[in-house]
Design a protein around this motif. Structure first.
Motif: not given
Length: 381
Positions: A356-379
């Motif tokens: 979950y990525v809070p609305e308006g948040y533009d700071g660093p994300l805690p996952w490494d895209d190179a090692d994760s299947e993750t994509r942030g979900v809508s707030s």
């Protein structure tokens, strides 16, 4: 604090005492990296009784979980349960699925005042469970122990580890829980410490999907469902309620924080509603967050839980950093402080399992895209 809720700055919902790290199993996920031999500096029976007397100072009915390793490696378990029961504590235990968990031991603990027993099932078949636990016969021993517990009237909880190796087993484990009459399913989302470092966690997006499914299970099954080291389950459940347009949901408690009918305002996280006493007396916020606030041999467990700087910092949700600190759900979720610590060394950092990525948040994300299947979900909810 709402009426009927617990002030987690004063007492934990759950206090775990790790009686020993000794265990005959070699489970892939083991937090303690358990070994067959007991540690020479374990709390003695007398020291354990003093610990239980200190735990009773939290208040009547404090829940205490005796864990390990395999707690039944010790021969004083029934004595400790009886002492805790006499003090008004709700004494429970999480034994290993080994030959130590005999019908006689279960009956002895029941007679001493045991309120619940938790067993682990990480597969719905002997092949899957035993491979994960590292010992043939563990599945059959566990099922036999469940039957023995039911025979003497001890309710049984089932604990299941969720990682890439086990996630496909969840639907069949669900069916098994109904068959064996479990009263609670505690679903633990892997934290990479101990031997668990060799396992693969599921991707954050899949974690949300699993939690959505667990919320459905909770609605449909007679047993309860809770998560361990996955407080985002509360966010997922709230969003599900909101999508269902629950007419009875209270979606705003006056400060902009969504509540959606959730029974407790704050979720349990390490150090905030949860405390852990190690086999040598060190007090940790969680068994998965091995930072000590002190030792019960030196200071009372109540003092360490209530007053230590470490525990107080974990109870300050406004002190969280990254997207957890910016999240509108931080007071009902808070993220796994243990997983944040395992990944970053900072228990106040963002939980990398949550997409979950809070609305308006533009700071660093805690996952490494190179090692994760993750994509942030809508707030959006």
């Amino acid at each position: 604090m709402r009426p009927g809720t617990l002030d987690t700055s004063e007492r934990p919902f759950v206090l775990i005492w790790e009686l020993t790290q000794a265990c005959g199993l070699a489970c892939d996920h083991c937090r303690a990296d358990a070994k067959p031999q007991r540690h020479p500096d374990e709390l003695s029976t007398a020291e354990g009784k003093e610990l239980l007397e200190g735990a009773a100072e939290f208040g009547d009915g404090q829940l205490v979980v005796l864990s390990g390793g395999d707690p039944l490696v010790r021969d004083d378990v029934a004595e400790l349960i009886a002492h805790g029961d006499d003090l008004g504590l709700r004494m429970t235990i999480t034994p290993s699925g080994t030959g130590s968990l005999t019908a006689d031991r279960i009956e002895e603990m029941a007679d001493a005042g045991l309120k619940r027993m938790a067993v682990s099932l990480d597969g719905a078949s002997p092949e899957a469970h035993d491979a994960f636990r590292g010992e043939d016969g563990s599945f059959e021993e566990t099922i036999r122990a469940v039957e023995d517990a039911r025979e003497v009237g001890v309710p049984v909880q089932v604990n299941t580890t969720v990682c890439r190796q086990t996630v496909s087993e969840l639907p069949e484990i669900r069916e098994l829980l109904t068959e064996i009459g479990a009263v609670m399913w505690s679903v633990f989302f892997l934290v990479p410490i101990g031997r668990g470092r060799v396992l693969e966690p599921i991707a954050p997006e899949r974690a949300d999907a699993v939690m959505e499914w667990l919320a459905e299970v909770s609605d449909e099954e007679p047993f309860g469902v809770k998560t361990t080291e996955a407080p985002q389950y509360r966010r997922v459940a709230m969003q599900r309620q909101q999508r269902q347009a629950d007419a009875d949901a209270d979606t705003d408690d006056g400060d902009g924080t969504p509540t959606a009918g959730i029974k407790r305002r704050t979720g349990i996280v390490a150090g905030d509603g949860f405390g852990f006493v190690s086999h040598t007396g060190e007090v940790f916020p969680s068994g998965f967050l091995p930072e000590s606030a002190g030792n019960v041999r030196d200071r009372p467990v109540t003092e360490l839980y209530r007053d230590s700087e470490l525990f107080q910092s974990l109870r300050d949700r406004d002190g969280l950093s990254g997207k957890c600190g910016a999240c509108r759900y931080r007071n009902v979720c808070g993220g796994s402080r243990s997983r944040a610590f395992a990944h970053t060394g900072d228990p106040l950092a963002s939980d990398p399992l949550c997409p979950y990525v809070p609305e308006g948040y533009d700071g660093p994300l805690p996952w490494d895209d190179a090692d994760s299947e993750t994509r942030g979900v809508s707030s959006g909810d």
